[in-house]
Design a protein around this motif. Structure first.
Motif, PDB file in Angstrom:
ATOM      1  N   PRO A 170     -33.778  74.689 -19.989  1.00  0.00           N
ATOM      2  CA  PRO A 170     -33.045  74.662 -21.269  1.00  0.00           C
ATOM      3  C   PRO A 170     -32.243  73.383 -21.478  1.00  0.00           C
ATOM      4  N   ALA A 171     -31.806  72.756 -20.395  1.00  0.00           N
ATOM      5  CA  ALA A 171     -30.996  71.534 -20.517  1.00  0.00           C
ATOM      6  C   ALA A 171     -31.841  70.300 -20.764  1.00  0.00           C
ATOM      7  N   THR A 172     -33.105  70.338 -20.370  1.00  0.00           N
ATOM      8  CA  THR A 172     -33.967  69.162 -20.504  1.00  0.00           C
ATOM      9  C   THR A 172     -34.954  69.277 -21.657  1.00  0.00           C
ATOM     10  N   ALA A 173     -34.942  70.407 -22.368  1.00  0.00           N
ATOM     11  CA  ALA A 173     -35.847  70.595 -23.497  1.00  0.00           C
ATOM     12  C   ALA A 173     -35.579  69.542 -24.571  1.00  0.00           C
ATOM     13  N   GLU A 174     -36.566  69.321 -25.427  1.00  0.00           N
ATOM     14  CA  GLU A 174     -36.409  68.330 -26.493  1.00  0.00           C
ATOM     15  C   GLU A 174     -35.193  68.648 -27.357  1.00  0.00           C
ATOM     16  N   GLN A 175     -34.964  69.933 -27.602  1.00  0.00           N
ATOM     17  CA  GLN A 175     -33.741  70.393 -28.261  1.00  0.00           C
ATOM     18  C   GLN A 175     -32.975  71.236 -27.242  1.00  0.00           C
ATOM     19  N   PRO A 176     -32.149  70.604 -26.433  1.00  0.00           N
ATOM     20  CA  PRO A 176     -31.537  71.320 -25.308  1.00  0.00           C
ATOM     21  C   PRO A 176     -30.581  72.416 -25.772  1.00  0.00           C
ATOM     22  N   ASP A 177     -30.515  73.483 -24.987  1.00  0.00           N
ATOM     23  CA  ASP A 177     -29.591  74.591 -25.223  1.00  0.00           C
ATOM     24  C   ASP A 177     -28.701  74.685 -23.984  1.00  0.00           C
ATOM     25  N   VAL A 178     -27.661  73.876 -23.972  1.00  0.00           N
ATOM     26  CA  VAL A 178     -26.789  73.799 -22.795  1.00  0.00           C
ATOM     27  C   VAL A 178     -25.991  75.078 -22.631  1.00  0.00           C
ATOM     28  N   ALA A 179     -25.658  75.742 -23.734  1.00  0.00           N
ATOM     29  CA  ALA A 179     -24.940  77.018 -23.632  1.00  0.00           C
ATOM     30  C   ALA A 179     -25.780  78.043 -22.886  1.00  0.00           C
ATOM     31  N   ALA A 180     -27.057  78.156 -23.237  1.00  0.00           N
ATOM     32  CA  ALA A 180     -27.940  79.104 -22.559  1.00  0.00           C
ATOM     33  C   ALA A 180     -28.161  78.714 -21.113  1.00  0.00           C
ATOM     34  N   TRP A 181     -28.287  77.426 -20.856  1.00  0.00           N
ATOM     35  CA  TRP A 181     -28.467  76.932 -19.487  1.00  0.00           C
ATOM     36  C   TRP A 181     -27.280  77.315 -18.613  1.00  0.00           C
ATOM     37  N   ALA A 182     -26.084  77.044 -19.107  1.00  0.00           N
ATOM     38  CA  ALA A 182     -24.889  77.371 -18.328  1.00  0.00           C
ATOM     39  C   ALA A 182     -24.778  78.865 -18.085  1.00  0.00           C
ATOM     40  N   LYS A 183     -25.117  79.656 -19.097  1.00  0.00           N
ATOM     41  CA  LYS A 183     -25.022  81.108 -18.969  1.00  0.00           C
ATOM     42  C   LYS A 183     -26.032  81.661 -17.979  1.00  0.00           C
ATOM     43  N   SER A 184     -27.177  80.985 -17.847  1.00  0.00           N
ATOM     44  CA  SER A 184     -28.255  81.510 -17.005  1.00  0.00           C
ATOM     45  C   SER A 184     -28.022  81.286 -15.518  1.00  0.00           C
ATOM     46  N   MET A 185     -27.132  80.374 -15.164  1.00  0.00           N
ATOM     47  CA  MET A 185     -26.999  79.982 -13.754  1.00  0.00           C
ATOM     48  C   MET A 185     -25.974  80.828 -13.019  1.00  0.00           C
ATOM     49  N   ASP A 186     -26.369  81.323 -11.844  1.00  0.00           N
ATOM     50  CA  ASP A 186     -25.417  81.973 -10.957  1.00  0.00           C
ATOM     51  C   ASP A 186     -24.758  80.914 -10.064  1.00  0.00           C
ATOM     52  N   ARG A 187     -23.901  81.361  -9.159  1.00  0.00           N
ATOM     53  CA  ARG A 187     -23.160  80.408  -8.332  1.00  0.00           C
ATOM     54  C   ARG A 187     -24.104  79.561  -7.489  1.00  0.00           C
ATOM     55  N   GLU A 188     -25.148  80.169  -6.930  1.00  0.00           N
ATOM     56  CA  GLU A 188     -26.079  79.411  -6.098  1.00  0.00           C
ATOM     57  C   GLU A 188     -26.785  78.328  -6.912  1.00  0.00           C
ATOM     58  N   SER A 189     -27.196  78.670  -8.127  1.00  0.00           N
ATOM     59  CA  SER A 189     -27.854  77.687  -8.990  1.00  0.00           C
ATOM     60  C   SER A 189     -26.904  76.548  -9.335  1.00  0.00           C
ATOM     61  N   ARG A 190     -25.642  76.873  -9.577  1.00  0.00           N
ATOM     62  CA  ARG A 190     -24.663  75.842  -9.898  1.00  0.00           C
ATOM     63  C   ARG A 190     -24.399  74.939  -8.692  1.00  0.00           C
ATOM     64  N   LEU A 191     -24.330  75.528  -7.514  1.00  0.00           N
ATOM     65  CA  LEU A 191     -24.170  74.703  -6.319  1.00  0.00           C
ATOM     66  C   LEU A 191     -25.342  73.748  -6.148  1.00  0.00           C
ATOM     67  N   GLY A 192     -26.523  74.175  -6.570  1.00  0.00           N
ATOM     68  CA  GLY A 192     -27.716  73.348  -6.467  1.00  0.00           C
ATOM     69  C   GLY A 192     -27.714  72.142  -7.375  1.00  0.00           C
ATOM     70  N   LEU A 193     -26.746  72.052  -8.282  1.00  0.00           N
ATOM     71  CA  LEU A 193     -26.644  70.883  -9.150  1.00  0.00           C
ATOM     72  C   LEU A 193     -26.088  69.667  -8.413  1.00  0.00           C
ATOM     73  N   HIS A 194     -25.415  69.900  -7.296  1.00  0.00           N
ATOM     74  CA  HIS A 194     -24.890  68.777  -6.508  1.00  0.00           C
ATOM     75  C   HIS A 194     -26.062  67.904  -6.066  1.00  0.00           C
ATOM     76  N   GLY A 195     -25.971  66.621  -6.361  1.00  0.00           N
ATOM     77  CA  GLY A 195     -27.055  65.715  -6.028  1.00  0.00           C
ATOM     78  C   GLY A 195     -28.162  65.683  -7.062  1.00  0.00           C
ATOM     79  N   ARG A 196     -28.020  66.487  -8.132  1.00  0.00           N
ATOM     80  CA  ARG A 196     -29.007  66.505  -9.209  1.00  0.00           C
ATOM     81  C   ARG A 196     -28.413  65.984 -10.523  1.00  0.00           C
ATOM     82  N   THR A 197     -27.277  66.563 -10.926  1.00  0.00           N
ATOM     83  CA  THR A 197     -26.639  66.120 -12.161  1.00  0.00           C
ATOM     84  C   THR A 197     -25.503  65.152 -11.853  1.00  0.00           C
ATOM     85  N   LEU A 198     -25.219  64.289 -12.829  1.00  0.00           N
ATOM     86  CA  LEU A 198     -24.182  63.274 -12.673  1.00  0.00           C
ATOM     87  C   LEU A 198     -23.083  63.412 -13.724  1.00  0.00           C
TER      88      LEU A 198
END
Length: 289
Positions: A26-54
């Protein structure tokens, strides 16, 4: 290099084209939906952003394109100063998120509420998109309580005056705390600079942007760049910085009457709390704007 602008409400900046996971679609789609992306992630998924997002780009934010590969653009973001690149914070975004710079205009204004509808016409216009807090746009004209703003690719839209602030207006320490408090309870997001998730330096950087203060994106650069003051002299609205022994600054927050208003860490929410002993032991510096 060419100078362009983000043409989507929020574009997440990645370490590389291969960094996003399936859950990040959802965050990388041509029309991104960051609200849906944030809502979809649990704690483990959010921890996995380390080293991926800046970081994140907000609508109409200018960027320099350094190179392009497989539908992605390597960019530097000049509105996000960084010791890592004199041209601004560096990373990768989908090329579809970028468009031509807005046309010439004056008097920049900033969105001061968590989210605001950009309208095609004043009052009765259909929403074109929803903009995040911290979005800065150049104004074109004013009419009946609305401001027309220039948008990427030669467009324009209207925003209600009551969701905007003229960036050049003087600000106070109380303004920083009032704006930061809008996000109390918001879940921490590594690399976040938007109303759908903030990290510690994303909070202080984005609030400062609304108030016309362009400070570095990262906590350690903020500590190195801003005017340092004795920790005991810190007043509400100043900044506290934290580091482990022998390590660079890794955390920042606004000094508050309670203790500190900050985006704590992954798995927690933005809070205004007294400084616990463990945190106080890592308090190494304070700064004033």
């Amino acid at each position: 290099m060419k100078l362009v602008a983000a043409k989507v409400p929020i574009s997440t900046v990645w370490t590389g084209p291969d960094a996003p996971r399936d859950v990040d679609a959802p965050a990388t789609a041509e029309q991104p939906d960051v609200a849906a992306w944030a809502k979809s992630m649990d704690r483990e998924s959010r921890l996995g952003l380390h080293g991926r997002t800046l970081s994140q780009l907000l609508f109409a934010e200018p960027v320099l394109v350094r190179s392009e590969r497989d539908g992605w653009s390597e960019i530097s973001a000049p509105w996000q100063p960084s010791s890592g690149d004199e041209l601004g914070y560096r990373g990768w975004v989908p090329s579809s998120h970028l468009g031509e710079l807005p046309g010439s205009a004056t008097d920049p204004v900033a969105v001061t509420v968590p989210t605001a509808p950009l309208l095609s016409e004043p009052a009765v216009g259909a929403p074109v998109m929803t903009l995040s807090f911290g979005t800065v746009l150049a104004s074109v004209e004013h009419a009946d309580g609305y401001t027309r703003v220039a948008t990427p690719d030669g467009g324009s839209g209207w925003l209600a005056n009551d969701v905007l602030r003229v960036v050049g207006e003087p600000s106070t320490p109380e303004d920083r705390l009032r704006l930061g408090a809008l996000f109390l309870g918001l879940e921490y997001l590594w690399g976040g600079t938007s109303a759908y998730g903030l990290d510690c330096s994303g909070l202080t950087h984005t609030v400062s942007r609304v108030l016309g203060l362009r400070i570095p994106r990262d906590a350690h650069d903020q500590a190195d760049t801003l005017e340092n003051i004795p920790i005991d002299d810190a007043q509400p609205g100043d900044l506290y910085f934290f580091a482990r022994p022998g390590k660079p600054v890794h955390h920042v927050g606004f000094v508050s009457a309670t203790g500190m208003l900050h985006a704590s860490e992954t798995g927690k929410r933005l809070e205004d709390e007294p400084l616990p002993d463990e945190r106080r032991r890592m308090l190494v510096a304070a700064a004033r704007f």
